[in-house]
Design a protein around this motif. Structure first.
Motif, short mmCIF file in Angstrom:
data_model
loop_
_atom_site.label_atom_id
_atom_site.label_comp_id
_atom_site.label_asym_id
_atom_site.label_seq_id
_atom_site.Cartn_x
_atom_site.Cartn_y
_atom_site.Cartn_z
N GLN A 151 2.04 9.69 64.59
CA GLN A 151 3.71 9.67 64.47
C GLN A 151 4.36 9.51 66.34
O GLN A 151 5.17 8.86 66.39
CB GLN A 151 3.97 10.78 63.33
N GLY A 209 15.71 8.77 66.68
CA GLY A 209 15.27 9.34 65.90
C GLY A 209 16.89 9.57 64.84
O GLY A 209 17.88 8.56 65.67
N PRO A 210 17.52 10.07 63.62
CA PRO A 210 18.11 9.96 63.13
C PRO A 210 19.96 10.15 63.58
O PRO A 210 20.51 10.00 63.28
CB PRO A 210 17.91 10.47 61.67
N GLY A 268 22.32 4.25 58.96
CA GLY A 268 20.64 4.00 59.17
C GLY A 268 20.36 3.71 58.24
O GLY A 268 19.02 3.84 58.22
N GLU A 271 15.22 1.43 59.64
CA GLU A 271 14.43 2.42 60.42
C GLU A 271 14.45 4.19 59.94
O GLU A 271 13.74 4.26 59.52
CB GLU A 271 14.42 2.57 61.52
N PHE A 272 16.17 4.54 59.63
CA PHE A 272 15.86 5.81 59.54
C PHE A 272 16.49 6.04 57.82
O PHE A 272 17.48 7.01 57.70
CB PHE A 272 16.75 6.23 60.09
N TYR A 275 15.22 8.97 55.18
CA TYR A 275 15.64 9.45 55.79
C TYR A 275 16.06 10.76 55.39
O TYR A 275 16.75 12.13 54.80
CB TYR A 275 16.15 9.39 57.41
N PHE A 276 17.72 9.55 54.91
CA PHE A 276 18.40 10.21 53.97
C PHE A 276 18.88 10.23 52.96
O PHE A 276 19.35 10.44 51.89
CB PHE A 276 19.63 9.56 54.55
#
Length: 320
Positions: A151, A209-210, A268, A271-272, A275-276
């Motif tokens: 990663q 990053g987010p 986001g 890609e992100f 994440y949420f």
């Protein structure tokens, strides 16, 4: 872990309990009898073990009779908690749920409510959670570390650079000790694998990053701070007053994040977005909330600031 619904003071969001009478306080023998009703093997020793691990609170003394003390009793919330945890464990489609998952659910209840799990119990549960953290097989540890390396690695990172990072990370996971200088050296090479030109500063990248670009020092600082926090929890070095204080900080911050979550997922998108994404099971919500609380605790104890300073000092030393 699915915990389905019954009106109850226990904040499980409830379950399909087939209980015909309201919950009442009960002795350890009553809890064992409740387990047998669920067709689950239980014993007084099991109840004692759950108390030690923080899955249950200490039973409370009753008034002493003329012939001596009556058996201690668990409040009705704790009696229901015991039964609901047993139900969830036995009915899981994944088979019997490991103890560490039940502990996280107990901690989740403590984080969101004040009536079921009190702080003395939560402190023991945090100790159990911390002791289980990082306890895995050597094969699983290597797999986890390899995933982290892949990663973080830049596509240009060589096999030698990847291997060096993996060995240092594995050692840190195995021993619970992080050498910031050594970790900075191998992860900087992994993150930004370009040779340093004479008289020129090192080129260092930051990954997207987010919440913005993330330099390698951020990862190092968070690993160090989290490891120190887990060690303190493992040895019960954080008292109940401090845990209550940090929980009071955590709750509004966590509530604000939950309120912003749908919008953040939209912003986001792509890609992100994942994440949420909100977990759809109790266990997933418990894992997420407990991990977030540990990070908040690390910040409130000043460990993130100290680790960030150490990581930046190591970066500057490496750049000379």
């Amino acid at each position: 872990m699915q915990l389905p619904a019954v009106e109850s003071r226990c904040k499980f969001g409830a379950m399909n309990g087939n209980w015909l009478t309201p919950w009442a306080e009960g002795t350890a023998a009553d809890l064992v009898a409740d387990a047998l009703t669920l067709e689950v093997k239980a014993s007084p020793r099991m109840v004692t073990s759950w108390i030690e691990d923080g899955l249950l609170a200490n039973p409370e003394p009753r008034k002493t009779s003329a012939h001596g003390s009556d058996p201690r009793v668990f409040p009705r919330e704790q009696r229901e908690l015991f039964a609901r945890l047993l139900e969830a464990r036995e009915r899981s489609p994944l088979g019997r749920i490991p103890q560490r998952s039940l502990v996280r659910v107990v901690l989740y209840l403590w984080l969101i409510d004040d009536t079921v799990v009190l702080t003395p119990q939560a402190r023991r549960a945090l100790r159990t959670h911390a002791r289980a953290t990082g306890q895995t097989t050597a094969v699983r540890r290597r797999e986890n570390v390899r995933a982290i390396v892949e990663q973080l690695a830049h596509p240009s990172a060589t096999l030698k650079q990847r291997r060096a990072a993996q060995l240092v990370l594995e050692e840190g996971e195995r021993t619970g000790r992080i050498d910031v200088n050594r970790l900075t050296a191998v992860l900087t090479e992994l993150y930004s694998p370009w040779p340093v030109q004479p008289g020129m500063p090192r080129i260092e990248r930051a990954m997207p990053g987010p919440f913005g670009p993330v330099p390698v020092q951020h990862h190092i600082a968070m690993w160090k701070a989290r490891q120190q926090t887990i060690r303190r929890l493992r040895h019960e070095e954080i008292d109940e007053v401090e845990l209550d204080r940090v929980r009071a900080v955590f709750r509004p911050e966590w509530a604000e994040y939950q309120a912003r979550r749908p919008a953040l997922a939209t912003i986001g998108a792509g890609e992100f977005a994942a994440y949420f994404a909100e977990p759809d099971t109790m266990e997933g919500r418990a894992i997420e909330a407990v991990d977030a609380f540990v990070s908040t605790l690390a910040g409130e104890l000043g460990l993130i600031e100290a680790a960030s300073h150490a990581a930046e000092t190591a970066r500057l030393r490496l750049a000379r």
